[in-house]
Design a protein around this motif. Structure first.
Motif, PDB file in Angstrom:
ATOM      1  N   ARG A  75      -5.402  35.145   5.628  1.00 40.90           N
ATOM      2  CA  ARG A  75      -6.393  35.079   6.713  1.00 40.90           C
ATOM      3  C   ARG A  75      -5.676  34.650   7.997  1.00 40.90           C
ATOM      4  N   ARG A  76      -6.384  34.780   9.079  1.00 38.99           N
ATOM      5  CA  ARG A  76      -5.816  34.427  10.383  1.00 38.99           C
ATOM      6  C   ARG A  76      -5.449  32.945  10.405  1.00 38.99           C
ATOM      7  N   GLY A  77      -4.263  32.650  10.874  1.00 44.19           N
ATOM      8  CA  GLY A  77      -3.845  31.242  10.973  1.00 44.19           C
ATOM      9  C   GLY A  77      -3.222  30.704   9.701  1.00 44.19           C
ATOM     10  N   LEU A  78      -3.100  31.527   8.656  1.00 42.88           N
ATOM     11  CA  LEU A  78      -2.471  31.055   7.421  1.00 42.88           C
ATOM     12  C   LEU A  78      -1.468  32.078   6.911  1.00 42.88           C
ATOM     13  N   SER A  79      -0.243  31.607   6.704  1.00 41.36           N
ATOM     14  CA  SER A  79       0.758  32.471   6.047  1.00 41.36           C
ATOM     15  C   SER A  79       1.324  31.717   4.844  1.00 41.36           C
ATOM     16  N   GLN A  99       5.171  28.437   7.165  1.00 40.44           N
ATOM     17  CA  GLN A  99       6.604  28.224   7.454  1.00 40.44           C
ATOM     18  C   GLN A  99       7.373  29.517   7.148  1.00 40.44           C
ATOM     19  N   GLU A 100       7.056  30.565   7.899  1.00 37.57           N
ATOM     20  CA  GLU A 100       7.617  31.901   7.609  1.00 37.57           C
ATOM     21  C   GLU A 100       9.139  31.929   7.711  1.00 37.57           C
ATOM     22  N   TYR A 101       9.680  31.030   8.551  1.00 36.52           N
ATOM     23  CA  TYR A 101      11.147  31.009   8.729  1.00 36.52           C
ATOM     24  C   TYR A 101      11.877  30.705   7.422  1.00 36.52           C
TER      25      TYR A 101
END
Length: 687
Positions: A75-79, A99-101
């Motif tokens: 959802r938007r705002g969550l990865s 923390q996609e990095y």
């Protein structure tokens, strides 16, 4: 030692911004950081297998990255970043949120050591937000014991670990060992440098125990030496007053409307022996709430006055001083004894008259508050000085009172029962008497702990008691609303109860911010049954005596320590009616629940004081700041009692050998004592 005073700001990895945060933890210098000890440790040495992972547990794993990282955006705002890993027993996923990095950190086939919490979801084992070391290295994060520090906002444990590491690396050699080799050898203690390294980063349990033992022993020894030197400073070896044997006292005891308990008889006998010897009496009388300390004070004062001397009694509040004054007057009304009350609210003109009469010896007994230790108070012939609720006064205040006479006998009284061993250590200069028996017929106060959902029932019960002719206290921790704490203030509660629950009853509000005159007026009205319910802060904690009040409700009971709850409960159960104490507790914390259970189980103040010490240590329990006793950084007077006794023995031996610690051998210890006590007790010279 100069470098240890270096500002923490200049330590590698700190800088001005972090230094500000560290200041909130009272860490301003390198030395502060060296002595800022971890609160607990996490053992990350033992490796688990994926197969052993259980939901909610923390684990240490050695795994191989078995696939490419994947990023989901549900959802938007969550990865959600997921990295598949495996060992010989199964598969798992390392998971990070927003923390996609993290995805760039891993290559297939890489070996990792991982630490994190297990979450079993959708039939897969996840290790959420883990920390890791690469290439199977025993690194900074996994494979060793990790210290966990008390933290403040926006300062992580990892940052604290780095700072502690840098401080130890660059400054540990600047720390001088204050303990002479002979002491270290005799007590099998490691050096202070090794102790500091191992308290922050212990290699194993044995290293930690050795480090703690060394630091606790040093801390308790410094504390004991400091206290003994302060007491030495205050005490004098001159002869005291030898009071007469007074036959009249036996007659007086026989006319009392009650019989003294065996404990009271024993304690007064000890006091009589002290007063009749030519050594100045220095005695602590401990007795639980309602054990009858006041009559002991009255008997002692009668003995002093009948021997031709004046007596003084100091209490911490005007309410308590007034109550003592009234009790003493009532007890001694058949004797030609002049008794006066000296408190802050006495008008100046009247005060001048009283001071003149005290100086001329026309007043035999003076009861008062801190007003008694003013320079304007001069006695003609002071023979006995009594301090009530000793834990409310500092060492200096007690001494100032005794300096009003030429070596008067000293009696200190407290209703805060202190475990005997601890009392012996904290009051090393005092003989101790314990009134460990309640007068017969005193009913046990029934105690119940409930939550806020039961409030209506509680208030209905209060109403029922009042309709039967009784009175009630309702106690709050605060006076005004607090933004930081969701606690009903006394003022707000008073408004609410007056307008909602008890509209047909007479309510009054009492708190510490009121002036003494208003406080006394309200207490007098409550005593005379012109008030049904007194809503109050802890200002009623000490000594107020209203036999008709048989119920006390303590709001937000979780905010109080055990000793304080017990003191508050002691306001009821003073008359012939069955009494009740209702604790309203909304906290689910283990400590709060434990406190409530103890209160429900026992009315014995000595049992409660032991438990209180056990649960939260002595600092709070004693209000030690008022004693001039510094807070302990690592020692715990309850847990380390054996070491405390050893330290006290050694302290006495050291002072016998070198009373003012002037030799080279004890120079560093002396500096430590001065440093420790410098802000606490300003008028002590360590010559």
């Amino acid at each position: 030692m100069e470098n240890l005073n270096t500002s923490i700001q200049y330590v590698k990895g700190v800088g001005p911004k972090r230094a500000k945060k560290l200041k909130r933890l009272n860490i301003k210098t390198v030395e502060d950081m060296l002595y800022y000890f971890p609160r607990t440790y996490e053992d990350r040495r033992k490796l688990n297998s994926i197969k052993e992972c259980r939901n909610g547990e923390k684990v240490n794993l050695k795994v191989i990255v078995s696939g490419s990282p994947v990023i989901y955006r549900p959802r938007r705002g969550l990865s959600i970043t997921k990295v598949p890993v495996k060992d010989e027993t199964g598969l798992a996923f390392l998971v990070w949120f927003n923390q996609e990095y993290m995805a760039k950190n891993f290559k297939i086939g890489e070996i990792l050591r991982v630490n994190g919490k297990v979450k079993i979801a959708y039939n897969e084992i996840q290790i959420q937000n883990p920390v890791f070391d690469k290439n199977d290295r025993k690194g900074e994060k996994v494979g060793k014991i990790i210290p966990i520090y008390p933290l403040t906002e926006k300062l992580s444990n990892n940052e604290m670990i780095k700072i502690a590491n840098n401080v130890l690396k660059n400054y540990i050699d600047k720390v001088e060992d204050c303990l002479p080799d002979v002491i270290r050898k005799n007590f099998n203690l490691i050096s202070v440098n090794d102790a500091l390294k191992n308290i922050h980063f212990p290699k194993d349990r044995k290293c930690y125990i050795k480090a703690r033992q060394r630091l606790v022993f040093e801390e308790l020894l410094i504390l004991q030496l400091g206290l003994l030197m302060i007491k030495e400073n205050y005490s004098n070896n001159k002869n005291g007053i030898k009071f007469n044997k007074v036959d009249e006292i036996k007659k007086f005891i026989n006319t009392l409307p009650f019989e003294l308990t065996n404990a009271q008889k024993r304690v007064f006998k000890e006091i009589e022996q002290d007063m009749e010897s030519d050594k100045p009496m220095n005695r602590l009388v401990q007795g639980d709430v309602g054990s009858g300390k006041t009559i002991i004070a009255v008997l002692s004062m009668l003995k002093a006055v009948m021997s031709g001397y004046q007596a003084v009694m100091m209490a911490p509040t005007e309410i308590l001083a007034t109550q003592h004054y009234e009790s003493i007057k009532e007890f001694l009304n058949n004797y030609n004894i002049e008794i006066e009350l000296l408190v802050g609210s006495v008008p100046d003109k009247r005060k001048k008259e009283i001071l003149k009469k005290i100086k001329e010896g026309k007043i035999d007994i003076v009861v008062g508050t801190h007003a008694l230790i003013q320079d304007t108070v001069e006695f003609d012939k002071l023979g006995l000085a009594i301090t009530d609720e000793q834990h409310r006064f500092g060492v200096r205040q007690r001494a100032k009172l005794t300096q009003k006479g030429l070596n008067p006998d000293v009696l200190v009284m407290t209703a805060t029962p202190i475990p005997r061993t601890l009392a012996l250590i904290l009051y090393g200069d005092l003989d101790i008497s314990i009134i460990d028996e309640l007068p017969p017929g005193r009913k046990k106060v029934e105690t119940y702990a409930v939550n806020s959902k039961m409030k209506k029932r509680v208030y209905d019960f209060v109403k029922k008691q009042i309709k039967e002719g009784r009175q009630a206290y309702i106690v709050c921790p605060l006076v005004e609303e607090s933004d930081s704490l969701d606690i009903k203030s006394a003022t707000e509660l008073y408004e609410e109860l007056s307008n909602e629950y008890f509209t047909d009853l007479r309510l009054a509000l009492l708190h510490g911010k009121m002036n003494a005159k208003d406080k006394d007026e309200i207490m007098a009205k409550f005593k005379n049954h012109e008030i049904d319910i007194l809503i109050s802060t802890t200002v009623i904690e000490v000594g107020v005596n209203v036999p008709n009040a048989n119920i006390i409700v303590i709001e937000n009971a979780e905010r109080f320590g055990l000793a304080q709850l017990h003191q508050l409960r002691g306001r009821v159960g003073r008359g012939k009616y069955q009494s009740y104490c209702i604790l309203i507790n909304d906290s689910n914390s283990k400590v709060a629940r434990e406190r409530m259970k103890i209160m429900e189980r026992t009315n014995n103040g000595f049992v409660i004081s032991e438990k209180d010490l056990e649960i939260r240590g002595p600092g709070e329990f004693f209000g030690t700041r008022q004693h001039g006793i510094p807070d302990l950084k690592i020692g715990n007077i309850f847990r380390d009692m054996d070491m405390l006794k050893q330290a006290q023995k050694l302290a006495l031996k050291i002072l016998e050998e070198d009373r003012h610690l002037q030799s080279e051998k004890y120079k560093k210890i002396k500096n430590k004592i001065i440093n420790l006590f410098k802000d606490k007790i300003k008028d002590i010279s360590f010559n």
